[in-house]
Design an enzyme around this catalytic site. Structure first.
Site, PDB file in Angstrom:
ATOM      1  N   GLY A  75      31.457  87.946  60.057  1.00  0.00           N
ATOM      2  CA  GLY A  75      31.071  89.021  59.139  1.00  0.00           C
ATOM      3  C   GLY A  75      32.191  89.869  58.621  1.00  0.00           C
ATOM      4  N   GLU A 133      17.603 109.684  79.702  1.00  0.00           N
ATOM      5  CA  GLU A 133      18.422 109.878  78.493  1.00  0.00           C
ATOM      6  C   GLU A 133      19.139 111.224  78.522  1.00  0.00           C
ATOM      7  OE1 GLU A 133      19.016 107.477  76.606  1.00  0.00           O
ATOM      8  OE2 GLU A 133      17.463 106.121  77.325  1.00  0.00           O
ATOM      9  N   THR A 136      34.925  84.192  54.337  1.00  0.00           N
ATOM     10  CA  THR A 136      34.385  83.373  53.245  1.00  0.00           C
ATOM     11  C   THR A 136      34.422  84.144  51.924  1.00  0.00           C
ATOM     12  OG1 THR A 136      32.925  82.326  54.860  1.00  0.00           O
ATOM     13  CG2 THR A 136      32.432  81.947  52.546  1.00  0.00           C
ATOM     14  N   GLY A 193      39.006  85.474  62.465  1.00  0.00           N
ATOM     15  CA  GLY A 193      38.453  86.801  62.707  1.00  0.00           C
ATOM     16  C   GLY A 193      37.015  86.732  63.153  1.00  0.00           C
ATOM     17  N   PRO A 194      36.483  87.864  63.627  1.00  0.00           N
ATOM     18  CA  PRO A 194      35.083  87.909  64.087  1.00  0.00           C
ATOM     19  C   PRO A 194      34.120  87.601  62.945  1.00  0.00           C
ATOM     20  CG  PRO A 194      36.295  89.889  64.732  1.00  0.00           C
ATOM     21  CD  PRO A 194      37.153  89.160  63.769  1.00  0.00           C
TER      22      PRO A 194
END
Length: 653
Positions: free
Chosen positions: A239, A460, A243, A236-237
């Protein structure tokens, strides 16, 4: 009672090898101190004083040492005189031989000896002159062995540094460099992370829980003929919690858990990686049933033969070959499960990915809106948050965020609240934290000219106007012309979370991205370099439409994307004529959307100007400001996904 005895033993000083070094140094200093039978040398005098004592007949003998120093011995009668009472040497130990009363240094030996001879002739004294040499055996010995001691010390230091540690144990000395560096977690090691701390990841958590359950209650599965899986690969990506999931396994499993990184196998010495793999599986088999977790396995699991620069004896390939053999080779391992994590599964070797080695590939994806809410609830536990804080709102404001990103948002919000002197973290702190992470830190003191500020405001405002008018463009959340990070202005949108994307949706997004440059063209009839990031985004989208997703009518239903492509391949999978056609099609798509944006802005030029003036005045505008100028937005399809997610969440409750 036994506990008290244990505490007494703990207080006793433990033996240390440094004690031996200290004793040896003390002995050496003692020998140096007492090498002269432990006496303090006599008082220092000048040569003129000596000649005076010699003329008076007080000197019994003179001992000349190394032709530089004279040691003066007085007669017994002279020692009894008041003048020489302080000259009697002090000793720590009794001495058989008489010790000198005085000592002094002289210049030329011949002149000194002639002067003594002259005095002896005139005074007829019986003073003896004795020549001798004095040496320091211990000092000479030390100077002789000191270079060898230094060489041995430097060699030991280098060997310990090279072997990755300064103590004993596995990997601590040069002879243990082939030992595994895996950290063992078992019943005696307290690991606080459990599956309750892992929010979201329902599918991945279910599969990993089953592995833990198999180790705890193997009869439940073996009675039906099932076998324990050899390995599970978490993909997976970055973060997303791979773990963290492994840490939860270590906390939940009641079996030995060996944890290490893929880079722990890599060493400068040849054969060390394979040796560490053997040692790791040997330890795991001795404690079976057990689990081995290898984080970032791509450090050693990269596909073999892809690197053209590697030699015939590649250390990394040897390590991978040993790992393949240990996982499923001739001598099979019983009850040893390997869990690995990587975010680069595409470069792993096919032999590593096959069934029998990694039986399961568990994809850990970015969390959706419901999973983000669960992750927020986990990370909000330790924070002092406001009572009216809505986690549903926070999960909607963070599309595309990973679990690590959400943890960072919560931490950043707490820091912002503390910086502002608040007693609780509220909604605005979280919005500021999201802005800080996405856009960067505000730079209100950045020098910007009025003309540049006006250009940024219209740029913007152009983005905001076009996105408001298009059906599939992401709805606006906030627009600012306060410089952030490397950008002079920024606009925040809330994109719809889609699983598939249609061509009209991509085209609307491209048109909205080109709205900034189109606004500059419509208002000033000039363009600037401010649209670099917009052009980059649009070009990537157009190229993906044409070459990857097959969404171009001229190119057809063809993709030039190859997931198994050699990373060292430099050839294009199409001809030069096709390359020209691709470039032409990409340019056409972008130019069509640019002209479409210009047309929209020309039709709403007065509203665009009004919005830009509000933006120049307030520097920050929100959705409410656009509704006042443009009226309520006609398209609300982007909220459909969120409503479905909310409905599902209510049904689960």
């Amino acid at each position: 009672m036994a506990k008290d005895k244990k505490n007494i033993n703990d207080k006793k000083p433990k033996f240390s090898p440094y004690w031996i070094y200290g004793i040896l140094i003390a002995l050496f200093l003692g020998f140096q101190l007492f090498s002269n039978n432990g006496y303090e040398e006599g008082n220092k005098i000048t040569s003129s004083d000596f000649f005076k004592y010699l003329e008076e007949g007080d000197v019994e003998k003179v001992e000349i040492i190394n032709e530089k120093v004279a040691k003066v011995y007085l007669t017994d009668d002279a020692e009894a005189k008041e003048t020489h009472k302080k000259s009697i040497p002090k000793t720590y130990f009794p001495s058989v031989n008489k010790l000198p009363n005085y000592s002094f240094e002289f210049g030329d030996l011949a002149i000194f000896q002639n002067k003594i001879d002259e005095i002896k002739k005139t005074q007829t004294t019986e003073t003896q002159i004795i020549f001798g040499t004095d040496s320091d055996p211990w000092g000479n010995l030390l100077m002789g062995i000191l270079p060898f001691i230094l060489l041995i010390g430097v060699w030991i230091f280098i060997m310990r540094r090279m072997s990755g540690g300064a103590g004993g144990g596995a990997g601590g000395q040069i002879f243990n460099i082939g030992k595994s560096k895996a950290k063992l977690f078992d019943q005696n090691t307290e690991v606080k992370t459990t599956f309750k701390d892992v929010a979201g990841l329902e599918g991945a958590k279910e599969e990993v829980q089953e592995i833990v359950d198999f180790l705890k209650f193997p009869e439940k599965y073996t009675t039906l003929g099932g076998k324990i899986p050899k390995g599970a690969l978490l993909v997976g990506p970055p973060g997303t919690g791979k773990t963290l999931l492994a840490r939860a396994v270590a906390g939940e499993a009641k079996v030995p858990f060996f944890s290490l990184s893929g880079s722990d196998f890599v060493e400068m010495f040849v054969g060390v990686g394979a040796s560490r793999v053997r040692d790791l599986f040997k330890q795991a088999k001795e404690k079976s049933p057990s689990i081995i977790f290898i984080d970032e396995i791509d450090a050693i699991g990269r596909a073999r033969g892809k690197n053209a620069m590697s030699g015939s004896n590649d250390e990394r390939e040897n390590t991978l070959n040993q790992l393949l053999t240990e996982m499923d080779g001739f001598g099979t391992n019983a009850n040893v499960i390997v869990i690995a994590a990587t975010n680069r599964a595409d470069i792993l070797d096919k032999a590593l990915m096959r069934a029998g080695r990694f039986d399961r590939q568990i994809f850990v994806d970015l969390p959706d809106i419901r999973e983000r809410k669960e992750i927020f609830e986990v990370h909000l536990r330790p924070l002092k948050k406001a009572k009216d804080l809505d986690t549903d709102f926070l999960s909607k404001q963070t599309p595309g965020f990973s679990g690590a990103d959400i943890a960072n948002v919560c931490n950043e919000a707490a820091l912002i609240a503390a910086r502002n002197g608040k007693k609780a973290v509220d909604k605005q702190d979280f919005l500021d934290a999201v802005d800080r992470i996405i856009g960067g830190l505000e730079k209100k003191n950045k020098i910007i000219t009025p003309s540049e500020k006006k250009a940024v405001a219209y740029h913007e405002a152009g983005h905001a106007t076009v996105s408001w008018m298009l059906e599939h463009a992401a709805p606006l959340v906030k627009v600012t012309i306060v410089p952030r990070g490397r950008s002079l202005g920024a606009a925040w949108y809330l994109p719809e979370e889609r699983l598939i994307v249609r061509p009209e949706q991509m085209l609307d997004e491209m048109c909205a991205a080109l709205g900034g440059r189109a606004a500059e063209k419509v208002i000033f009839n000039k363009i600037s370099t401010g649209a670099l990031s917009d052009l980059e985004k649009v070009t990537k989208q157009a190229r993906a439409m044409v070459t990857i997703y097959g969404l171009s009518d001229k190119i057809g239903n063809i993709t030039y994307y190859d997931s198994g492509q050699n990373e060292y391949g430099f050839t294009k999978p199409y001809s030069e004529q096709t390359a020209e056609l691709i470039d032409s099609e990409i340019s056409t798509i972008i130019e069509e959307q640019y002209q479409r944006a210009i047309k929209l802005l020309e039709e709403n030029k007065d509203k665009l100007t009004q919005l830009a003036e509000v933006l120049l005045e307030k520097e920050v505008i929100f959705k409410d400001n656009l509704e006042k100028i443009f009226g309520e937005r006609l398209f609300k399809k982007e909220l459909a996904y969120n409503k479905v997610a909310e409905k599902n969440a209510e049904e689960e409750e």
